[in-house]
Design an enzyme around this catalytic site. Structure first.
Site, PDB file in Angstrom:
ATOM      1  CG  ASP A   1      -1.874   1.057   1.441  1.00 32.80           C
ATOM      2  OD1 ASP A   1      -2.338   1.451   0.232  1.00 32.80           O
ATOM      3  OD2 ASP A   1      -2.302   1.520   2.403  1.00 32.80           O
TER       4      ASP A   1
ATOM      5  CB  CYS B   1     -15.637   4.949   7.236  1.00 31.84           C
ATOM      6  SG  CYS B   1     -17.451   4.575   7.254  1.00 31.84           S
TER       7      CYS B   1
END
Length: 306
Positions: A131, A238
């Site tokens: 990432d 989230c």
């Protein structure tokens, strides 16, 4: 059994031993079908202020430009679903950030896997990615048969769900390649219906600039007041689109002690978060990815939710 198959079996066995959930392998090459999709997404400004998404367009689509002579993309999944989650009615942190920053945990495992490949197979050149470089990790994982891209654009795996990290080793070694699996979202629109900011603008398309994770992590400026009252108490990241996904009823807790949260994280009330000091922030998030937003960033998010 040819060398490619032997080497593939070796690598997959070692990946499992290192704690990875699964391992899939694709032939390295240009992702032709992704080019127009990525171009349109960027052109429509769905990356918001994540300007880095505009960089290295060609490298993002072709791993042979990242690792000269690359022949294989080894995709790996690492489960992070926690044993315990935060209580109801508190300010929430995305589950992936509960414990030690995943970049460090996975990078160590990837280095071990690459060392193993070099010791067992020979002079293999490769690079590890978590990432942190222009690699379309979800696309490669899907190509490698590890799951399909859900309507919320997270990778989904039957009997497992989506609460896992994705990482890659790109190597100049011919291996046995896996094939993609079929899409099993069907007519379900749970993730689209549940997103409070309507960030999933259509199935398989997320407007990153409307996502709560973007606002609470990536955005460095003030959060637009138009989104006031829409954060559902999420102060860092989230998980809504994953929490409502029927496939995540299969999620099982991870077995990586480094991903266990600081005990205080699970006991903090809404009032505790609203009154958090920098010392408490440093103690709870000492090694967590939450440090990315800094104390001032988390305070900004908390104040916005009030």
């Amino acid at each position: 059994m040819n060398n490619g198959q032997v080497h593939t079996n070796l690598i997959k066995t070692e990946a499992k031993r290192l704690g990875f959930l699964s391992c899939g392998i694709s032939k390295a090459g240009f992702l032709e079908e992704e080019a127009p999709r990525l171009e349109k997404w960027l052109k429509n400004g769905m990356h918001g202020e994540m300007r880095y998404m505009e960089n290295h367009f060609d490298k993002r689509l072709d791993p042979t430009k990242l690792v000269p002579g690359a022949k294989s993309v080894i995709s790996l999944l690492l489960n992070y679903y926690p044993k315990e989650t935060q209580p109801q009615n508190t300010l929430k942190v995305s589950k992936y950030a509960y414990g030690t920053d995943y970049h460090f945990v996975i990078k160590d495992k990837l280095k071990s896997l690459l060392n193993f490949i070099q010791e067992e197979i020979g002079a293999v050149h490769g690079r590890a990615f978590v990432d942190s470089a222009p690699v379309l990790d979800k696309v490669w994982a899907a190509k490698s048969g590890l799951g399909w891209m859900g309507k919320h654009t997270n990778l989904l795996t039957k009997e497992v769900g989506s609460f896992y990290f994705i990482a890659e080793l790109i190597v100049d070694l011919e291996l046995k390649y896996d094939t993609p699996v079929t899409d099993h979202c069907g007519t379900c629109t749970a993730c689209i219906d549940a997103c409070p900011t309507e960030a999933i603008v259509e199935p398989y398309v997320v407007d990153g600039s409307k996502c709560i994770s973007y606002f609470t992590i990536e955005l460095k400026n003030e959060i637009p007041t138009a989104f006031k009252g829409q954060f559902d108490d999420w102060m860092f990241g989230c998980d809504i689109c994953q929490d409502v996904c029927p496939w995540n009823r299969f999620s099982k807790s991870h077995s990586e002690p480094l991903f266990d949260p600081h005990p205080e994280l699970l006991s903090m009330t809404k009032k505790d978060w609203q009154e958090i000091t920098e010392d408490v922030f440093k103690k709870i998030f000492k090694k967590s990815a939450v440090k990315r937003t800094k104390f001032s960033g988390l305070k900004r998010n908390i104040d916005f939710i009030k």
